[in-house]
Motif scaffolding. Structure first.
Motif, PDB file in Angstrom:
ATOM      1  N   THR A  42     -26.317  -6.212  -1.844  1.00  0.00           N
ATOM      2  CA  THR A  42     -26.568  -7.386  -2.680  1.00  0.00           C
ATOM      3  C   THR A  42     -27.947  -7.254  -3.300  1.00  0.00           C
ATOM      4  OG1 THR A  42     -25.198  -8.761  -1.214  1.00  0.00           O
ATOM      5  CG2 THR A  42     -26.707  -9.899  -2.729  1.00  0.00           C
ATOM      6  N   ALA A  43     -27.983  -7.233  -4.616  1.00  0.00           N
ATOM      7  CA  ALA A  43     -29.264  -7.081  -5.313  1.00  0.00           C
ATOM      8  C   ALA A  43     -30.165  -8.293  -5.064  1.00  0.00           C
ATOM      9  CB  ALA A  43     -29.025  -6.907  -6.809  1.00  0.00           C
ATOM     10  N   ARG A  44     -31.458  -8.025  -4.941  1.00  0.00           N
ATOM     11  CA  ARG A  44     -32.437  -9.103  -4.788  1.00  0.00           C
ATOM     12  C   ARG A  44     -32.690  -9.724  -6.168  1.00  0.00           C
ATOM     13  NH1 ARG A  44     -35.471  -9.011  -0.065  1.00  0.00           N
ATOM     14  NH2 ARG A  44     -37.198 -10.031  -1.164  1.00  0.00           N
ATOM     15  N   PRO A  45     -32.425 -11.006  -6.352  1.00  0.00           N
ATOM     16  CA  PRO A  45     -32.631 -11.619  -7.666  1.00  0.00           C
ATOM     17  C   PRO A  45     -34.108 -11.660  -8.035  1.00  0.00           C
ATOM     18  CG  PRO A  45     -32.102 -13.294  -6.019  1.00  0.00           C
ATOM     19  CD  PRO A  45     -31.918 -11.967  -5.357  1.00  0.00           C
ATOM     20  N   TYR A  46     -34.375 -11.273  -9.256  1.00  0.00           N
ATOM     21  CA  TYR A  46     -35.737 -11.287  -9.791  1.00  0.00           C
ATOM     22  C   TYR A  46     -36.704 -10.489  -8.905  1.00  0.00           C
ATOM     23  CZ  TYR A  46     -33.543 -15.165 -12.227  1.00  0.00           C
ATOM     24  OH  TYR A  46     -32.664 -15.937 -12.943  1.00  0.00           O
ATOM     25  N   ALA A  53     -29.084  -4.246   4.690  1.00  0.00           N
ATOM     26  CA  ALA A  53     -27.765  -4.402   5.307  1.00  0.00           C
ATOM     27  C   ALA A  53     -27.454  -3.145   6.101  1.00  0.00           C
ATOM     28  CB  ALA A  53     -26.689  -4.632   4.243  1.00  0.00           C
ATOM     29  N   PRO A  54     -26.772  -3.286   7.225  1.00  0.00           N
ATOM     30  CA  PRO A  54     -26.421  -2.097   8.011  1.00  0.00           C
ATOM     31  C   PRO A  54     -25.420  -1.217   7.271  1.00  0.00           C
ATOM     32  CG  PRO A  54     -25.302  -4.014   8.881  1.00  0.00           C
ATOM     33  CD  PRO A  54     -26.254  -4.514   7.833  1.00  0.00           C
ATOM     34  N   GLY A  55     -25.457   0.066   7.576  1.00  0.00           N
ATOM     35  CA  GLY A  55     -24.495   1.008   7.001  1.00  0.00           C
ATOM     36  C   GLY A  55     -23.440   1.383   8.026  1.00  0.00           C
ATOM     37  N   PHE A  56     -22.259   1.713   7.541  1.00  0.00           N
ATOM     38  CA  PHE A  56     -21.158   2.108   8.410  1.00  0.00           C
ATOM     39  C   PHE A  56     -20.500   3.362   7.852  1.00  0.00           C
ATOM     40  CE2 PHE A  56     -21.675  -2.455   8.821  1.00  0.00           C
ATOM     41  CZ  PHE A  56     -21.732  -2.624  10.191  1.00  0.00           C
ATOM     42  N   LEU A  57     -19.935   4.149   8.740  1.00  0.00           N
ATOM     43  CA  LEU A  57     -19.266   5.375   8.331  1.00  0.00           C
ATOM     44  C   LEU A  57     -17.871   5.074   7.796  1.00  0.00           C
ATOM     45  CD1 LEU A  57     -20.276   7.536  11.397  1.00  0.00           C
ATOM     46  CD2 LEU A  57     -21.055   7.895   9.054  1.00  0.00           C
ATOM     47  N   PRO A  58     -17.477   5.675   6.689  1.00  0.00           N
ATOM     48  CA  PRO A  58     -16.106   5.503   6.202  1.00  0.00           C
ATOM     49  C   PRO A  58     -15.148   6.380   7.001  1.00  0.00           C
ATOM     50  CG  PRO A  58     -17.279   7.029   4.796  1.00  0.00           C
ATOM     51  CD  PRO A  58     -18.278   6.553   5.826  1.00  0.00           C
TER      52      PRO A  58
END
Length: 242
Positions: A42-46, A53-58
């Motif tokens: 999620t982009a930080r506005p302005y 955010a945590p990452g997960f393996l596909p």
């Protein structure tokens, strides 16, 4: 190197000139090496960047490309029937790959695709088969330990299980990650504590409402010291790779 699944073997070189599935150089893909991560971004506005955010393996996709060799057209036809039917019912199969050092790792997979192109000779055919592993981790040898240091030789964290024979009704298993407390359980028999789920079973039957505390996985490296305050355990842990 050899890959085996459901009684069928793929090899780097022909082991039997009458019937062989030979992997082309570089024809085994998606098994060794790392993997890309997925995350909700999620982009930080302005502002620059995105919220953390945590990452997960596909899921893992494994491809095997090569040539089927046979000493007769009939043998080739039977080989290709075996190959084209491999996992075609959608069921899960265990794929095991032995590397050049003789070390083996495995994963449970389902068929993704299978393509076959027969040669005019009638005794050779090119093939490309892909498998889909919903769990991207690869697993190797299982190790057992008494209370003390528990380790594994993988490169990814691995959750242990603990087997307690003649188990008491209450006990605490402790590691650097915290303490897992079992209380109010049925004493006696064999208890199995699974750190993947936090569940406790007695003689194979799940006991509800008897466990509290964190679960954990042992990271790669020198290992973690584990203890139990009452009785003893045997810990099982599987080498885990990505």
């Amino acid at each position: 190197m050899r890959a085996t699944i459901n009684g069928l073997s793929f090899d780097e070189w022909p082991r039997d000139l009458d019937t062989s599935f030979v992997i082309t150089p570089g024809g085994l893909t998606g098994w060794f090496g790392g993997a890309s991560m997925r995350r909700e971004e999620t982009a930080r506005p302005y502002a620059h960047g995105a919220f953390d955010a945590p990452g997960f393996l596909p899921a893992r996709v494994v491809g095997i490309t090569g040539t089927a060799l046979a000493s007769s057209e009939d043998i080739l036809e039977r080989m290709l029937l075996h190959l084209s039917g491999l996992g075609a019912d959608g069921s899960k199969k265990r794929l095991t790959v032995q590397d050049d050092r003789g070390d083996a790792t495995w994963a449970d997979v389902r068929l993704a695709s299978c393509q076959i192109d027969r040669h005019p000779s009638g005794m050779e055919a090119d093939f490309e088969v892909q498998f889909w592993a919903p769990n991207p981790r690869r697993f190797g040898a299982e190790r057992s330990f008494p209370p003390g240091t528990i380790y594994h030789d993988g490169n990814f964290e691995a959750a242990p299980t603990f087997t307690i024979t003649s188990a008491p009704a209450a006990y605490t298993i402790t590691s650097p990650a915290g303490s897992f407390v079992v209380s109010g359980a049925t004493a006696g028999g064999t208890h199995v504590v699974d750190m993947r789920t936090g569940r406790v079973a007695r003689n194979g039957v799940l006991m509800l409402g008897v466990a509290a505390g964190p679960t954990w996985a042992v990271p790669p490296g020198p290992g973690w010291v584990h203890s139990i305050n009452t009785g003893t355990f045997t810990a099982q842990i599987v080498d885990t790779f990505i």
